[in-house]
Scaffold this active site. Structure first.
Site, PDB file in Angstrom:
ATOM      1  N   GLU A  72     118.009  33.072  61.304  1.00 29.37           N
ATOM      2  CA  GLU A  72     118.509  34.074  62.255  1.00 29.37           C
ATOM      3  C   GLU A  72     118.148  33.660  63.672  1.00 29.37           C
ATOM      4  OE1 GLU A  72     119.755  36.637  63.655  1.00 29.37           O
ATOM      5  OE2 GLU A  72     120.084  38.336  62.305  1.00 29.37           O
TER       6      GLU A  72
ATOM      7  N   ARG B 133     109.956  46.511  59.762  1.00 30.51           N
ATOM      8  CA  ARG B 133     109.671  45.266  60.479  1.00 30.51           C
ATOM      9  C   ARG B 133     110.621  45.137  61.653  1.00 30.51           C
ATOM     10  NH1 ARG B 133     113.726  41.607  59.792  1.00 30.51           N
ATOM     11  NH2 ARG B 133     114.893  41.527  57.830  1.00 30.51           N
TER      12      ARG B 133
ATOM     13  N   ASN C 154     113.323  43.042  63.935  1.00 34.91           N
ATOM     14  CA  ASN C 154     114.490  42.248  63.556  1.00 34.91           C
ATOM     15  C   ASN C 154     114.919  41.396  64.754  1.00 34.91           C
ATOM     16  OD1 ASN C 154     116.276  41.601  61.407  1.00 34.91           O
ATOM     17  ND2 ASN C 154     117.876  42.872  62.293  1.00 34.91           N
TER      18      ASN C 154
ATOM     19  N   ASN D 245     120.716  45.078  65.185  1.00 34.11           N
ATOM     20  CA  ASN D 245     120.958  43.639  65.336  1.00 34.11           C
ATOM     21  C   ASN D 245     121.587  43.357  66.692  1.00 34.11           C
ATOM     22  OD1 ASN D 245     120.342  41.453  63.447  1.00 34.11           O
ATOM     23  ND2 ASN D 245     121.223  42.807  61.909  1.00 34.11           N
TER      24      ASN D 245
ATOM     25  N   ASP E 284     126.330  41.367  62.472  1.00 39.13           N
ATOM     26  CA  ASP E 284     124.938  40.902  62.484  1.00 39.13           C
ATOM     27  C   ASP E 284     124.628  40.354  63.875  1.00 39.13           C
ATOM     28  OD1 ASP E 284     122.386  39.766  61.757  1.00 39.13           O
ATOM     29  OD2 ASP E 284     123.051  39.683  59.687  1.00 39.13           O
TER      30      ASP E 284
END
Length: 300
Positions: free
Chosen positions: A20, A106, A108, A154, A205
């Site tokens: 990512e 968490r 991102n 995202n 995303d």
């Protein structure tokens, strides 16, 4: 609209679980493998492509941005918060806001804006609806929750002038457009829906804005990347040979789009899943912005 299956080359077959956060930083492509907490760089002049591991953390690593005037230092969306990652791999925590949320969560994806602030989203491990947030880290190190009620935050991605931020809520299939005060970093008004995707179109995303101000979006679950005009028109649909593209990064000096992909959730992964891909495109991007840390004033 241009729909194409231009050949996507596998640049790095890393067998990453969840690659990512691809960014172009100082003549190199930088990306993470979230769940293993690793940070990599890929030099543009290296043949064959050989990624170098820059850091390995004991917490998930969502994304990084360079720290201005501190070579080798990064600001990181990691674990449950925001930290400084020093050149020797140590973490100096600025805040861990996700420690204070009811659902185990968490950090991102994240990115620095042109004004030198760092923005990063969060998500619950279980994908709990509404448990995600968007945070802004100001130059003085203060971490502010800007938006809540998200599910899987995202992006984000900024226009070159820093006045517009695009933010994806992957679980809802929504890309939001937010107006940002470039001086204060505050959002102006209510975020508007820029694009709404249906299940069969995939889930938005990682994102990036090209030199012409158009938005590129990786579509998790669809094996595709879309390019949108600022007015919302769909300009391009690129097919990639992996079902879960996770982030996009446009080369600032060449007509190439780097795409990270995931093996996570793929039953029969090929070399293109959990990899870095390269796709020819008709536009270029811009280099990543830095977080501009304010240093404490020294006593006279």
């Amino acid at each position: 609209m241009t729909s194409t299956a231009l050949p996507a080359a596998v640049v790095v077959d890393g067998a990453y679980e969840l690659a990512e956060g691809g960014r172009w930083v100082d003549g190199r492509y930088v990306y993470v493998d979230i769940l293993s907490g690793r940070l990599f760089e890929l030099r543009d002049d290296t043949e064959p492509a050989a990624p170098r591991e820059l850091a390995r953390l004991d917490v998930p690593l969502g994304a990084v941005a360079p720290v201005a005037d501190q070579p080798g230092a990064w600001i990181a969306a990691a674990g449950t918060g925001i930290a400084l990652l020093t050149p020797d791999g140590a973490l100096e925590w600025l805040d861990r806001p996700e420690d204070r949320t009811p659902a185990p969560s968490r950090m991102n994806d994240g990115v620095a804006d042109p004004a030198g602030r760092f923005w990063a989203g969060s998500m619950a491990y279980a994908g709990t609806r509404g448990a995600g947030s968007l945070y802004r880290t100001d130059p003085d190190g203060t971490v502010v929750r800007v938006l809540d009620g998200l599910t899987i935050a995202n992006g984000p991605a900024f226009t070159p002038d820093g006045t517009t931020m695009y933010l994806a809520d992957t679980a809802d299939g929504t890309v939001l457009r937010c107006r940002v005060d470039p001086v204060s970093g505050d959002l102006s008004g209510v975020p508007e829906t820029f694009a709404q995707l249906h299940d069969e179109e995939g889930s938005p995303d990682g994102m990036a804005v090209d030199e012409e101000g158009c938005l590129w979006v990786a579509l998790w679950g669809a094996g595709a990347v879309r390019g949108y005009h600022p007015d919302g028109r769909l300009l391009h649909t690129l097919t990639v040979p992996a079902p879960h593209p996770t982030s996009v990064c446009l080369h600032p000096d060449d007509h190439r789009l780097y795409v990270t992909t995931a093996r996570y959730g793929v039953k029969n992964p090929t070399a293109a899943s959990g990899a870095v891909l390269s796709v020819p495109v008709p536009v270029r991007g811009t280099a990543a912005c830095s977080w501009r840390r304010l240093r404490p004033a020294t006593a006279a």
